[in-house]
Motif scaffolding. Sequence first.
Motif, short mmCIF file in Angstrom:
data_model
loop_
_atom_site.label_atom_id
_atom_site.label_comp_id
_atom_site.label_asym_id
_atom_site.label_seq_id
_atom_site.Cartn_x
_atom_site.Cartn_y
_atom_site.Cartn_z
N GLY A 60 13.01 1.91 -10.08
CA GLY A 60 14.06 2.13 -9.09
C GLY A 60 14.14 1.03 -8.04
N THR A 61 13.30 0.00 -8.15
CA THR A 61 13.34 -1.13 -7.21
C THR A 61 13.28 -2.44 -8.01
OG1 THR A 61 10.96 -1.55 -7.00
CG2 THR A 61 11.86 0.20 -5.64
N ASN A 62 13.41 -3.56 -7.29
CA ASN A 62 13.24 -4.86 -7.99
C ASN A 62 11.82 -5.36 -7.81
OD1 ASN A 62 15.94 -4.90 -8.60
ND2 ASN A 62 16.45 -5.78 -6.58
N TRP A 63 10.96 -4.53 -7.26
CA TRP A 63 9.65 -5.01 -6.86
C TRP A 63 8.59 -4.86 -7.95
CZ3 TRP A 63 10.39 -1.42 -2.14
CH2 TRP A 63 11.30 -2.00 -1.26
N ILE A 64 7.70 -5.84 -7.91
CA ILE A 64 6.54 -5.81 -8.81
C ILE A 64 5.31 -5.99 -7.93
CG2 ILE A 64 5.36 -6.97 -10.73
CD1 ILE A 64 8.15 -7.89 -11.68
N VAL A 65 4.35 -5.09 -8.02
CA VAL A 65 3.13 -5.23 -7.21
C VAL A 65 2.18 -6.13 -8.00
CG1 VAL A 65 1.35 -4.02 -5.90
CG2 VAL A 65 3.47 -2.84 -6.45
N PRO A 66 1.82 -7.29 -7.43
CA PRO A 66 0.99 -8.23 -8.19
C PRO A 66 -0.49 -7.85 -8.17
CG PRO A 66 1.59 -9.20 -6.10
CD PRO A 66 2.21 -7.83 -6.13
N PRO A 67 -1.28 -8.39 -9.12
CA PRO A 67 -2.70 -8.04 -9.20
C PRO A 67 -3.53 -8.47 -7.98
CG PRO A 67 -1.95 -9.06 -11.23
CD PRO A 67 -0.84 -9.21 -10.25
N ILE A 79 7.60 2.48 0.57
CA ILE A 79 6.78 1.43 -0.05
C ILE A 79 6.76 0.18 0.84
CG2 ILE A 79 6.42 0.09 -2.18
CD1 ILE A 79 8.49 2.07 -3.49
N TYR A 80 5.58 -0.24 1.22
CA TYR A 80 5.46 -1.45 2.04
C TYR A 80 4.05 -2.02 1.89
CZ TYR A 80 3.77 2.33 5.06
OH TYR A 80 3.13 3.44 5.53
N THR A 81 3.94 -3.30 2.25
CA THR A 81 2.63 -3.96 2.15
C THR A 81 2.16 -4.30 3.55
OG1 THR A 81 3.21 -4.87 0.00
CG2 THR A 81 1.46 -6.01 1.20
N PHE A 82 0.88 -4.07 3.83
CA PHE A 82 0.35 -4.52 5.12
C PHE A 82 -0.94 -5.30 4.91
CE2 PHE A 82 -3.28 -1.74 6.26
CZ PHE A 82 -3.16 -0.69 5.33
N ILE A 83 -1.32 -6.05 5.95
CA ILE A 83 -2.50 -6.91 5.83
C ILE A 83 -3.68 -6.18 6.47
CG2 ILE A 83 -3.50 -9.18 6.40
CD1 ILE A 83 -0.99 -9.26 4.53
N LEU A 84 -4.72 -6.00 5.67
CA LEU A 84 -5.94 -5.32 6.14
C LEU A 84 -7.09 -6.32 5.95
CD1 LEU A 84 -7.30 -2.66 7.06
CD2 LEU A 84 -7.47 -2.02 4.67
N LYS A 91 6.22 10.32 -5.67
CA LYS A 91 6.30 9.22 -6.65
C LYS A 91 5.14 8.26 -6.46
CE LYS A 91 11.20 8.96 -7.64
NZ LYS A 91 12.41 8.27 -7.22
N GLY A 92 4.79 8.02 -5.18
CA GLY A 92 3.66 7.13 -4.90
C GLY A 92 2.35 7.72 -5.40
N ASN A 93 2.17 9.02 -5.19
CA ASN A 93 0.94 9.66 -5.67
C ASN A 93 0.84 9.54 -7.19
OD1 ASN A 93 0.48 10.40 -3.06
ND2 ASN A 93 1.33 12.46 -3.30
N GLN A 94 1.98 9.77 -7.83
CA GLN A 94 2.03 9.67 -9.29
C GLN A 94 1.69 8.24 -9.73
OE1 GLN A 94 2.59 11.87 -11.63
NE2 GLN A 94 2.89 10.48 -13.36
#
Length: 477
Positions: A347-354, A46-51, A63-66
């Motif tokens: 399973g992480t502390n992360w929240i993906v924001p809108p 899981i990671y974020t990149f700039i596009l 898990k990501g697909n799900q």
Amino acid sequence: AQQILYKNPNEPPVVFHWLPVIGSTVTYGIDPFRFFFDCQAKYGDIYTFILLGRKVTVYLGSKGNQFILNGKLKDVNAEEIYSVLTTPVFGKDVVYDVPNAKFMEQKKFIKYGLQSGALLTYVPLMQDEIGNFLQGDSHFNGQHGTISIPKVMAQITLFTASRCLQGIEVRQKLDTTFADLYHALDDGFQPINFMLPWFPLPQNRRRDIAQRRMTQIYTEIIKARRAGAEKRSEDILWTLMDSVYKDGTPMPDNEIAHLMIALLMAGQHSSSVTSSWIMLHLAAQPEVMEELYQEQISVLGNTSKPITYEDIQKLPLVMNVIRETLRLHPPIHTIMRKVKNPLPIEGTNWIVPPSHVLLAAPATMGKSDEYFPNAAKWDPHRWECMADPADQEKEKMDYGYGLVSTGADSTYLPFGAGRHRCIGEQFAYVQLTVIVSIMVRKFKLKNVDGKTGVVATDYSSLFSRPMEPAFIQWERR
Ligand code: HEM
């Protein structure tokens, strides 16, 4: 040292980049799979990149697909991402220009026209088209020659798909004006239209004119059919003309026209590039082509007899060749959804924001040695000792257009999963099987000038395709 940017401890790590807006656009764009795997090695699944200024959160693995493909409708949204690209090409009131519930009804209508009863009638039409093409095309004069495989396969796919799905009237027009309109529309279906929809590209004007003209052509065909001028046949146009929404409204003619354009575009590229990759691999490994030929003889006996829909189910090696090609060369490498609500990742502390876009890349699993030993090797035989992918996709859901696998634990999802899953899979398999069968019956293929292997992948268009030039040699059997 690893440079992991945790700009916000409550969000996934951000892929290191030098330029703020450009971010990882170039590395992702040149080779998305290398980018996904390199980042996976550094940051995990899981990671974020700039596009181009957008924050895109990648979530790899089952898990990501799900998480992404089976996300709730209120949480993840496809139309907000794709409609800037698709609505100018397809037209209004269909696909991503309507609320998903309406598109699910439209998918159901199309699916009805792609049932086995219809597929059965398509097989002879496909053979007819391929036979005519191979006879009429000057590149196939004589006993041997060299062809640009992507060009040949693009034509064969367009002729076969449009004859079956679009109906005879459209197929006849493909030899004249319709082909130009198709190419003008196709030119408007590029990554640049997706990434920078506001940019006044010169081809956008041609795209808009072609869209209107094509809509007019379909509307005229529909009117002629309704007036009884055309004989009834099995094709999607007739199916859509008979389709009625749940609220009792028959599908309006402009929606039928726009949905037909959507189908023309959706079915063309993925099947065309897949058949090209198949031929390129057969030219690189002629022994597999020979095995395919032997399969035709041993299973079907007389190879001069036309192939039937029943025959198609009896050719396991052809099936495995298609499967293996889609594993190694999935036409769609990236599936995106707009985040609508803050989404905690279990399973992480992360929240993906809108403000983020989610990106699923199920095809990375197909390219991973962890799931497919010696994954880089094209080996159709590997499927003989592997579980049928259909069995892996056990969990099913009804999203309004029939039971669909949710694909929670499948390592092989070239047709996606969940509510947006492909409805063209069976059609594509039938079409590809007919193309492969005819090609192996008629020809032997090999690489030009003793070259080995296949060309690299070109990721510069929306659908990954073989890097051109991609010539191969053929010899008549
Ligand atoms: C959806 C792949 C052929 C029509 C999809 C998706 C994938 C895919 C991965 C999911 C996209 C997403 O979740 O955003 C393929 C491949 C093909 C193929 C690999 C051939 C080898 C076709 C054909 C047709 C078709 C022949 C039409 C006759 C569609 C439609 C959707 C779809 C209508 C639904 C989009 C949605 O619900 O958002 N396809 N496809 N595809 N495909 Fe295909």
